[in-house]
Design an enzyme around this catalytic site. Structure first.
Site, PDB file in Angstrom:
ATOM      1  N   GLN A   7     -10.173   0.150 -15.567  1.00 47.50           N
ATOM      2  CA  GLN A   7     -10.628  -0.833 -14.573  1.00 47.50           C
ATOM      3  C   GLN A   7     -11.886  -0.351 -13.839  1.00 47.50           C
ATOM      4  OE1 GLN A   7      -8.134  -3.229 -11.705  1.00 47.50           O
ATOM      5  NE2 GLN A   7      -8.615  -1.562 -10.323  1.00 47.50           N
ATOM      6  N   LEU A  67       0.815  -1.221   0.000  1.00 45.87           N
ATOM      7  CA  LEU A  67       0.000   0.000   0.000  1.00 45.87           C
ATOM      8  C   LEU A  67       0.849   1.271   0.000  1.00 45.87           C
ATOM      9  CD1 LEU A  67      -2.658  -1.127   2.636  1.00 45.87           C
ATOM     10  CD2 LEU A  67      -2.703  -1.418   0.149  1.00 45.87           C
ATOM     11  N   HIS A  72      -3.565   4.400  -1.920  1.00 53.24           N
ATOM     12  CA  HIS A  72      -4.522   3.477  -1.287  1.00 53.24           C
ATOM     13  C   HIS A  72      -5.096   4.111  -0.006  1.00 53.24           C
ATOM     14  CE1 HIS A  72      -1.841   0.408  -3.350  1.00 53.24           C
ATOM     15  NE2 HIS A  72      -3.038   0.058  -3.787  1.00 53.24           N
TER      16      HIS A  72
END
Ligand code: PAF
Length: 282
Positions: free
Chosen positions: A155, A33, A37
């Protein structure tokens, strides 16, 4: 903050939250991370009382010869970082929790159309792996809200389409891209760059923003802008996979009047694939 690995431990905790009518937000990650994030976790917290971060390096979204084996697994460091955020629980399932019938026998989810170009064309099967694992994580976690980063623009569009098309009872939220001071979008894969590559990498964002200014200034010769940006990136030592100006809502080729555009790019720098994008509202 709890760290749970099994479906049962997870279900017990969520049942307790649900008893108090609490809403659950999920931030799906593959770990390693970074601040990008962590910003998604804070955004998730604005939308739900409880925030779950899943950490699962999903084998089905890596193609042959990609970096599945090398992908950094850093659960201890990730746990320390998440303790400083609004996350309530890390769900770090094993492969057979996510794929109980095995990877080769897994039911898959595939979104046509939107997955055919760009990263979908360069990484065959990648988006099927993503939608398959995200659908499974939605099934396991049953979140009210799920948060994805804009950096993976295609995505998040694909996941939105899947959720809408399958009537999944989850709201999809997209969090902004977090950047280094020189503009490079944060990514777990930036750690693969050596010093010289790291110095070249901001060229990607520079090319995007330069095209963004041209679009804001009224230029609409899309293919000329794309070709010029590709030449600029090649001159900076990046091996361009694609550089494209598209309609933001669905990646269709835009017409001159389109007022919401996305400029998307992917390029290889040594062994590292960089992707980035900017959204332009005209
Ligand atoms: O963006 C990622 O990190 C992954 O593609 C995701 C959404 C966690 C699915 O494995």
């Amino acid at each position: 903050m709890l760290v749970v690995h099994t479906k049962q431990e997870f279900a017990e905790q969520v049942a307790e939250w649900r008893r108090d009518d609490g809403h659950v937000a999920l931030v799906p990650t593959m770990g390693n991370l970074h601040a990008g994030h962590l910003s998604l976790v804070e955004l998730a917290r604005e939308h739900a009382e409880h925030v779950v971060v899943s950490i699962f390096v999903n084998p089905t979204q890596f193609g042959a010869g990609e970096d599945f084996d090398e992908y950094p697994r850093t659960l201890e460091r990730d746990t320390r970082r998440l303790k400083t955020t609004a996350a309530d629980l890390i769900f770090a399932p094993a492969v057979d929790t996510v794929y109980p019938f095995g990877i080769d026998n897994a039911t898959t989810v595939s979104v046509p159309g939107l997955t055919e170009n760009f990263c979908g064309a360069s990484r065959p099967g990648h988006f099927d792996g993503v939608t398959t694992v995200v659908a499974r994580l939605f099934g396991l976690v049953q979140p009210d809200v799920a948060v994805f980063g804009q950096k993976d623009y295609q995505q998040q569009l694909v996941i939105r389409r899947m959720a809408e098309d399958m009537n999944m009872p989850v709201s999809i939220i997209t969090g902004e891209t977090i950047r280094e001071d020189d503009g490079l979008a944060l990514s777990s894969r930036n750690s693969y760059l050596d010093e010289e590559q790291r110095a070249r990498a901001p060229a990607l964002y520079e090319a995007l923003t330069s095209v963004g200014h041209d679009l804001q200034n009224g230029r609409r010769n899309f293919s000329e802008l794309e070709s010029a940006a590709e030449r600029r990136l090649s001159a900076a030592g990046l091996d361009v996979d694609y550089f494209a100006i598209r309609r933001a809502q669905d990646l269709a080729i835009p017409n001159r009047d389109c007022d919401e555009l996305v400029v998307l790019a992917a390029a290889q720098l040594g062994e590292t694939r960089l992707i980035d994008n900017i959204v332009i509202t005209v």
